[in-house]
Design an enzyme around this catalytic site. Structure first.
Site, mmCIF file in Angstrom:
data_model
loop_
_atom_site.group_PDB
_atom_site.id
_atom_site.type_symbol
_atom_site.label_atom_id
_atom_site.label_comp_id
_atom_site.label_asym_id
_atom_site.label_seq_id
_atom_site.Cartn_x
_atom_site.Cartn_y
_atom_site.Cartn_z
ATOM 1 N N ASP A 87 0.881 -1.147 -0.033
ATOM 2 C CA ASP A 87 -0.059 -0.035 0.154
ATOM 3 C C ASP A 87 0.893 1.229 0.011
ATOM 4 O OD1 ASP A 87 0.854 -0.110 2.542
ATOM 5 O OD2 ASP A 87 -1.160 0.033 3.368
ATOM 6 N N SER A 88 2.242 0.998 0.111
ATOM 7 C CA SER A 88 3.289 2.086 -0.363
ATOM 8 C C SER A 88 2.832 2.902 -1.483
ATOM 9 C CB SER A 88 4.581 1.721 -0.093
ATOM 10 O OG SER A 88 4.729 0.503 -0.850
ATOM 11 N N ASP B 140 -1.086 -6.158 -0.342
ATOM 12 C CA ASP B 140 -1.378 -5.633 1.091
ATOM 13 C C ASP B 140 -3.008 -5.276 1.051
ATOM 14 O OD1 ASP B 140 0.417 -4.921 3.076
ATOM 15 O OD2 ASP B 140 1.190 -3.107 2.237
ATOM 16 N N LYS C 98 -1.328 -9.347 2.730
ATOM 17 C CA LYS C 98 -0.301 -8.911 3.837
ATOM 18 C C LYS C 98 -1.350 -8.064 4.686
ATOM 19 C CE LYS C 98 3.276 -5.910 3.720
ATOM 20 N NZ LYS C 98 2.795 -4.924 4.388
ATOM 21 N N GLU D 290 -1.276 -5.900 8.420
ATOM 22 C CA GLU D 290 -0.353 -5.338 9.587
ATOM 23 C C GLU D 290 -1.028 -5.549 11.055
ATOM 24 O OE1 GLU D 290 0.303 -1.202 8.994
ATOM 25 O OE2 GLU D 290 0.998 -1.426 6.982
ATOM 26 N N GLU E 290 9.371 -4.882 10.702
ATOM 27 C CA GLU E 290 9.777 -3.553 9.956
ATOM 28 C C GLU E 290 10.209 -2.525 10.995
ATOM 29 O OE1 GLU E 290 6.903 -1.548 7.137
ATOM 30 O OE2 GLU E 290 8.037 0.305 7.300
HETATM 31 O O1 KIV Z 1 3.712 -1.138 1.828
HETATM 32 C C1 KIV Z 1 4.541 -1.656 1.574
HETATM 33 O O2 KIV Z 1 5.498 -1.592 0.572
HETATM 34 C C2 KIV Z 1 5.011 -2.456 2.364
HETATM 35 C C3 KIV Z 1 6.611 -2.930 2.439
HETATM 36 C C4 KIV Z 1 7.564 -2.157 2.330
HETATM 37 C C5 KIV Z 1 6.893 -4.076 3.733
HETATM 38 O O3 KIV Z 1 4.436 -2.839 3.426
#
Ligand code: KIV
Length: 266
Positions: A45-46, A84, A114, A116, A183
């Site tokens: 989600d980056s 994510d 993924k 969190e 992280e």
């Molecule tokens: O959102 C993301 O890119 C991430 C990773 C860098 C771990 O969560």
């Protein structure tokens, strides 16, 4: 190359093989990573920050994650694609968590999602795993908790916080996650967690002792980001300036009438 699967990723820890992971958000970059032999591509989600220029990841929507995941999945032949779960897509209810995880698999083509958070995310994680969707955990500095953490701060420095993170890691493993991102934590803590688990840990700002490492591709390639470059990033190239030089050359060519030439004309 034979397609990698989730069990192959898990096996890499037992075989003592490090797991290199990078993020991708589109077809073109996914193709490059896949051809280069990256075994796990993460659609983080980056994307909200490095692709859309937002100040944090909190406003990323499910529709955006589905779009990016689908674009990445089209570029992958070899790697596992993990997508994510964005903020508020799994915290509100177990039903929502299931529905949204299923969207990433069904509409996006992800092979795993993924999530969190440690113990506080267990109910959602278990519900998703119950649908046979593999889940990657993510503990330590969890960017979706930016307001609760008071910023992007290294976690687990105090011994009670470190103990809580070890506990979280154990609970997530027990719940059945196939791997876990660690992280923003001291390397000694990441080392202890990695030693305590039989599933692979993937570090980012967590030192060299994790089973794998992940970086945001835009950061390691040298593209602009709204966030100050964290200490843990190693820049492998200066793509921003390489692209900029090419663009300047193009502008000069067009202005001078050198492009298009006979070669590029019908
Ligand atoms: O959102 C993301 O890119 C991430 C990773 C860098 C771990 O969560």
């Amino acid at each position: 190359m034979k397609k990698i699967t989730i069990p192959d990723i898990v096996k890499m820890k037992a075989e003592g093989r490090k797991i290199p992971v990078l993020t991708a958000y589109n077809y073109a970059i996914a193709k490059v990573l896949d051809n280069a032999g990256i075994p796990l591509i993460m659609v983080g989600d980056s994307c909200g920050m490095v692709e859309a220029g937002r100040e944090n990841t909190l406003t990323v929507t499910m529709d955006e994650m589905v779009y990016h995941t689908r674009s990445v999945a089209r570029g992958r032949d070899y790697a596992v694609v993990v997508s994510d779960m964005p903020f508020a897509s799994y915290q509100t209810s177990v039903v929502e968590a299931r529905r949204n995880a299923a969207r990433l698999v069904k509409e996006g083509g992800a092979e795993a999602v993924k999530v969190e958070g440690g113990k506080r995310s267990l109910r959602a994680i278990k519900a998703i795993i119950d649908m046979d969707i593999p889940v990657m955990g993510h503990i330590g500095l969890t960017p979706q908790s930016i307001h609760a953490m008071g910023g992007y701060r290294v976690q687990g420095k105090a011994s009670e916080d470190a103990d809580r993170l070890v506990d979280d890691a154990r609970e997530l493993e027990k719940a059945g996650v196939f791997s876990m991102v660690l992280e923003g934590m001291p390397q000694t803590l990441a080392k202890d967690i990695t030693a305590a688990l039989s599933i692979p840990t993937i570090g980012i700002g967590a030192g060299p002792h994790c089973d794998g490492q992940v970086l945001v591709s835009n950061d390691m390639l040298g593209l602009e980001s709204p966030m100050k470059l964290p200490k843990y990033v190693k820049r492998y190239m200066d793509l921003k300036n390489i692209i900029s030089s090419a663009v300047v050359e193009y502008v000069i060519d067009v202005e001078a009438g050198r492009f298009p030439s006979k070669e590029q004309s019908y």
